[in-house]
Design a protein around this motif. Structure first.
Motif, PDB file in Angstrom:
ATOM      1  N   ASP A 129       0.827  -1.213   0.000  1.00 24.76           N
ATOM      2  CA  ASP A 129       0.000   0.000   0.000  1.00 24.76           C
ATOM      3  C   ASP A 129       0.859   1.260   0.000  1.00 24.76           C
ATOM      4  O   ASP A 129       0.457   2.285  -0.565  1.00 24.76           O
ATOM      5  N   ASP A 130       2.025   1.191   0.652  1.00 23.52           N
ATOM      6  CA  ASP A 130       2.931   2.340   0.648  1.00 23.52           C
ATOM      7  C   ASP A 130       3.322   2.705  -0.776  1.00 23.52           C
ATOM      8  O   ASP A 130       3.496   3.884  -1.106  1.00 23.52           O
ATOM      9  N   LEU A 131       3.482   1.702  -1.633  1.00 21.78           N
ATOM     10  CA  LEU A 131       3.819   1.955  -3.031  1.00 21.78           C
ATOM     11  C   LEU A 131       2.589   2.316  -3.855  1.00 21.78           C
ATOM     12  O   LEU A 131       2.637   3.216  -4.694  1.00 21.78           O
ATOM     13  N   LEU A 132       1.489   1.617  -3.612  1.00 23.69           N
ATOM     14  CA  LEU A 132       0.314   1.778  -4.464  1.00 23.69           C
ATOM     15  C   LEU A 132      -0.414   3.097  -4.244  1.00 23.69           C
ATOM     16  O   LEU A 132      -0.902   3.706  -5.211  1.00 23.69           O
ATOM     17  N   ASP A 133      -0.501   3.560  -3.008  1.00 23.09           N
ATOM     18  CA  ASP A 133      -1.260   4.783  -2.735  1.00 23.09           C
ATOM     19  C   ASP A 133      -0.710   5.997  -3.485  1.00 23.09           C
ATOM     20  O   ASP A 133      -1.455   6.686  -4.192  1.00 23.09           O
ATOM     21  N   PRO A 134       0.585   6.314  -3.374  1.00 22.24           N
ATOM     22  CA  PRO A 134       1.099   7.458  -4.127  1.00 22.24           C
ATOM     23  C   PRO A 134       1.088   7.223  -5.629  1.00 22.24           C
ATOM     24  O   PRO A 134       0.920   8.164  -6.400  1.00 22.24           O
ATOM     25  N   PHE A 135       1.251   5.956  -6.061  1.00 24.96           N
ATOM     26  CA  PHE A 135       1.236   5.673  -7.499  1.00 24.96           C
ATOM     27  C   PHE A 135      -0.137   5.979  -8.096  1.00 24.96           C
ATOM     28  O   PHE A 135      -0.240   6.517  -9.205  1.00 24.96           O
ATOM     29  N   ARG A 136      -1.186   5.630  -7.352  1.00 23.97           N
ATOM     30  CA  ARG A 136      -2.543   5.893  -7.845  1.00 23.97           C
ATOM     31  C   ARG A 136      -2.769   7.380  -8.076  1.00 23.97           C
ATOM     32  O   ARG A 136      -3.384   7.792  -9.068  1.00 23.97           O
ATOM     33  N   VAL A 137      -2.293   8.187  -7.133  1.00 30.13           N
ATOM     34  CA  VAL A 137      -2.527   9.626  -7.237  1.00 30.13           C
ATOM     35  C   VAL A 137      -1.521  10.299  -8.173  1.00 30.13           C
ATOM     36  O   VAL A 137      -1.891  11.090  -9.036  1.00 30.13           O
ATOM     37  N   ASN A 138      -0.250   9.987  -8.017  1.00 29.38           N
ATOM     38  CA  ASN A 138       0.794  10.687  -8.758  1.00 29.38           C
ATOM     39  C   ASN A 138       0.920  10.248 -10.212  1.00 29.38           C
ATOM     40  O   ASN A 138       1.438  11.012 -11.035  1.00 29.38           O
ATOM     41  N   VAL A 139       0.478   9.029 -10.535  1.00 31.54           N
ATOM     42  CA  VAL A 139       0.612   8.526 -11.910  1.00 31.54           C
ATOM     43  C   VAL A 139      -0.747   8.253 -12.549  1.00 31.54           C
ATOM     44  O   VAL A 139      -1.058   8.780 -13.624  1.00 31.54           O
ATOM     45  N   VAL A 140      -1.572   7.451 -11.896  1.00 30.72           N
ATOM     46  CA  VAL A 140      -2.869   7.097 -12.483  1.00 30.72           C
ATOM     47  C   VAL A 140      -3.761   8.334 -12.592  1.00 30.72           C
ATOM     48  O   VAL A 140      -4.472   8.511 -13.581  1.00 30.72           O
ATOM     49  N   GLY A 141      -3.703   9.220 -11.581  1.00 29.85           N
ATOM     50  CA  GLY A 141      -4.500  10.442 -11.622  1.00 29.85           C
ATOM     51  C   GLY A 141      -4.208  11.289 -12.849  1.00 29.85           C
ATOM     52  O   GLY A 141      -5.121  11.613 -13.630  1.00 29.85           O
ATOM     53  N   PRO A 142      -2.949  11.692 -13.087  1.00 25.62           N
ATOM     54  CA  PRO A 142      -2.624  12.449 -14.293  1.00 25.62           C
ATOM     55  C   PRO A 142      -2.940  11.700 -15.587  1.00 25.62           C
ATOM     56  O   PRO A 142      -3.320  12.308 -16.587  1.00 25.62           O
ATOM     57  N   PHE A 143      -2.761  10.386 -15.565  1.00 21.41           N
ATOM     58  CA  PHE A 143      -3.110   9.562 -16.729  1.00 21.41           C
ATOM     59  C   PHE A 143      -4.586   9.717 -17.078  1.00 21.41           C
ATOM     60  O   PHE A 143      -4.962   9.985 -18.225  1.00 21.41           O
ATOM     61  N   LEU A 144      -5.457   9.583 -16.075  1.00 25.98           N
ATOM     62  CA  LEU A 144      -6.899   9.688 -16.308  1.00 25.98           C
ATOM     63  C   LEU A 144      -7.310  11.111 -16.669  1.00 25.98           C
ATOM     64  O   LEU A 144      -8.135  11.330 -17.566  1.00 25.98           O
ATOM     65  N   ALA A 145      -6.736  12.081 -15.982  1.00 21.04           N
ATOM     66  CA  ALA A 145      -7.096  13.476 -16.243  1.00 21.04           C
ATOM     67  C   ALA A 145      -6.671  13.900 -17.644  1.00 21.04           C
ATOM     68  O   ALA A 145      -7.404  14.606 -18.344  1.00 21.04           O
ATOM     69  N   SER A 146      -5.490  13.462 -18.063  1.00 20.31           N
ATOM     70  CA  SER A 146      -5.010  13.822 -19.406  1.00 20.31           C
ATOM     71  C   SER A 146      -5.915  13.239 -20.477  1.00 20.31           C
ATOM     72  O   SER A 146      -6.199  13.899 -21.496  1.00 20.31           O
ATOM     73  N   LYS A 147      -6.374  12.011 -20.259  1.00 21.07           N
ATOM     74  CA  LYS A 147      -7.322  11.417 -21.210  1.00 21.07           C
ATOM     75  C   LYS A 147      -8.642  12.176 -21.224  1.00 21.07           C
ATOM     76  O   LYS A 147      -9.202  12.454 -22.279  1.00 21.07           O
ATOM     77  N   ALA A 148      -9.135  12.502 -20.035  1.00 21.41           N
ATOM     78  CA  ALA A 148     -10.444  13.137 -19.922  1.00 21.41           C
ATOM     79  C   ALA A 148     -10.468  14.515 -20.568  1.00 21.41           C
ATOM     80  O   ALA A 148     -11.457  14.897 -21.207  1.00 21.41           O
ATOM     81  N   PHE A 149      -9.383  15.271 -20.411  1.00 19.14           N
ATOM     82  CA  PHE A 149      -9.362  16.651 -20.906  1.00 19.14           C
ATOM     83  C   PHE A 149      -8.710  16.788 -22.278  1.00 19.14           C
ATOM     84  O   PHE A 149      -8.600  17.900 -22.799  1.00 19.14           O
ATOM     85  N   LEU A 150      -8.294  15.672 -22.880  1.00 19.23           N
ATOM     86  CA  LEU A 150      -7.661  15.738 -24.196  1.00 19.23           C
ATOM     87  C   LEU A 150      -8.557  16.387 -25.249  1.00 19.23           C
ATOM     88  O   LEU A 150      -8.076  17.221 -26.033  1.00 19.23           O
ATOM     89  N   PRO A 151      -9.852  16.061 -25.318  1.00 16.14           N
ATOM     90  CA  PRO A 151     -10.699  16.727 -26.326  1.00 16.14           C
ATOM     91  C   PRO A 151     -10.701  18.252 -26.175  1.00 16.14           C
ATOM     92  O   PRO A 151     -10.687  18.978 -27.179  1.00 16.14           O
ATOM     93  N   ALA A 152     -10.704  18.746 -24.935  1.00 17.59           N
ATOM     94  CA  ALA A 152     -10.668  20.191 -24.717  1.00 17.59           C
ATOM     95  C   ALA A 152      -9.314  20.767 -25.123  1.00 17.59           C
ATOM     96  O   ALA A 152      -9.226  21.868 -25.683  1.00 17.59           O
ATOM     97  N   LEU A 153      -8.243  20.019 -24.849  1.00 15.87           N
ATOM     98  CA  LEU A 153      -6.902  20.469 -25.231  1.00 15.87           C
ATOM     99  C   LEU A 153      -6.740  20.504 -26.750  1.00 15.87           C
ATOM    100  O   LEU A 153      -6.018  21.353 -27.284  1.00 15.87           O
ATOM    101  N   GLU A 154      -7.396  19.587 -27.433  1.00 15.14           N
ATOM    102  CA  GLU A 154      -7.345  19.566 -28.899  1.00 15.14           C
ATOM    103  C   GLU A 154      -7.978  20.823 -29.492  1.00 15.14           C
ATOM    104  O   GLU A 154      -7.679  21.200 -30.636  1.00 15.14           O
ATOM    105  N   LYS A 155      -8.825  21.482 -28.718  1.00 13.94           N
ATOM    106  CA  LYS A 155      -9.518  22.682 -29.196  1.00 13.94           C
ATOM    107  C   LYS A 155      -8.857  23.967 -28.703  1.00 13.94           C
ATOM    108  O   LYS A 155      -9.459  25.035 -28.759  1.00 13.94           O
ATOM    109  N   ALA A 156      -7.620  23.885 -28.212  1.00 12.55           N
ATOM    110  CA  ALA A 156      -6.922  25.061 -27.690  1.00 12.55           C
ATOM    111  C   ALA A 156      -6.970  26.211 -28.689  1.00 12.55           C
ATOM    112  O   ALA A 156      -6.787  26.014 -29.893  1.00 12.55           O
ATOM    113  N   ASN A 157      -7.214  27.395 -28.185  1.00 15.04           N
ATOM    114  CA  ASN A 157      -7.394  28.554 -29.058  1.00 15.04           C
ATOM    115  C   ASN A 157      -6.175  28.866 -29.914  1.00 15.04           C
ATOM    116  O   ASN A 157      -6.302  29.390 -31.022  1.00 15.04           O
ATOM    117  N   ASP A 158      -4.994  28.558 -29.388  1.00 16.33           N
ATOM    118  CA  ASP A 158      -3.784  28.823 -30.166  1.00 16.33           C
ATOM    119  C   ASP A 158      -3.372  27.617 -31.003  1.00 16.33           C
ATOM    120  O   ASP A 158      -2.312  27.611 -31.625  1.00 16.33           O
TER     121      ASP A 158
END
Length: 254
Positions: A129-158
């Motif tokens: 759990d010492d390994l898994l807890d930070p991995f879930r937040v520090n790696v899996v979290g950004p992984f999921l967020a990047s996927k979720a917001f990719l469509p919005a990033l594809e529409k960046a104004n610039d």
């Protein structure tokens, strides 16, 4: 123009996230900042709102929360900053990057914390759990967020959205002096995630760029207010680097 560009800082209600949100706002960006539902009543949320940041609730450990947060509208997103992380409270020695600066911490688990406390215990004294807890937040979290917001990033104004992942020199293999296994492993995972996303997005012919950054060793609640670098200087430099960052650094670490 910066005034028409949106920035989302995940983990914006304190520390580096709060300071980054403030810097982007000062530069004319429309800033959205996330906080965890568990911290809804925290005074830091009021501080975030007082600064004029648009707030949304998002929990890196809850995929449904991330998917719900991505519906912050049909707005294009220019910059996504994956800033939040995990602080699993431990009783440990706080090992600074400088061998001459060390202090002892005795901290219970802080459910409002945002990244894993530096812990010099050997790997033999850490659990799964010492390994898994930070991995879930520090790696899996950004992984999921990047996927979720990719469509919005594809529409960046610039026409060039940016994903910024906060890493740290603790991810370095060559600089590894032992200890801190949980945090080192999770941040090494962030670097691999950054490179993999950059390569995959290039193959997909996406205009979205990805970068991992080391923000400096600054004093925040997450580090029990210990730090060697000046917050104002580091975050101002970091914000400028993010704004200027282009294809030359895609998938790299700064």
């Amino acid at each position: 123009m910066a005034s028409t560009q949106n920035v989302l800082v995940i983990g914006a209600n304190r520390g580096i996230g709060l300071e980054l949100a403030t810097r982007f706002q000062e530069k004319g960006y429309t800033v959205f900042g996330s906080y965890r539902p568990q911290t809804r009543e925290d005074t830091s949320i009021l501080q975030l709102k007082t600064r004029g940041v648009n707030t949304i609730e998002l929990d890196y450990t809850d995929e449904n929360s991330i998917n719900a947060a991505k519906g912050f509208g049909d707005r294009p997103l220019s910059i996504l900053v994956n800033c939040a992380g995990d602080l699993a409270g431990v009783s440990c020695s706080f090992v600074s990057p400088s061998p001459t600066l060390t202090r002892t911490l005795n901290s219970p688990r802080d459910n409002e914390g945002m990244y894993y406390a530096w812990d010099d215990k050997p790997f033999t004294e850490q659990s799964a759990d010492d390994l898994l807890d930070p991995f879930r937040v520090n790696v899996v979290g950004p992984f999921l967020a990047s996927k979720a917001f990719l469509p919005a990033l594809e529409k960046a104004n610039d026409g060039k959205g940016k994903i910024i992942n906060l890493s740290l020199d603790f991810a370095s293999i060559s600089d590894n002096t032992g200890g801190n296994a949980s945090y080192r492993i999770s941040k090494a995972g962030v670097n691999q995630l950054t490179k993999t996303m950059a390569m995959d997005l290039t193959k997909m012919r996406s205009n979205v760029l990805v970068l991992a950054v080391h923000p400096g060793y600054v004093a925040t609640k997450m580090t029990h207010f210990y730090g060697e670098d000046d917050m104002q200087t580091c975050v101002s430099s970091l914000a400028n680097s993010i704004i200027k960052f282009g294809t030359v650094h895609d998938g790299k670490y700064m």
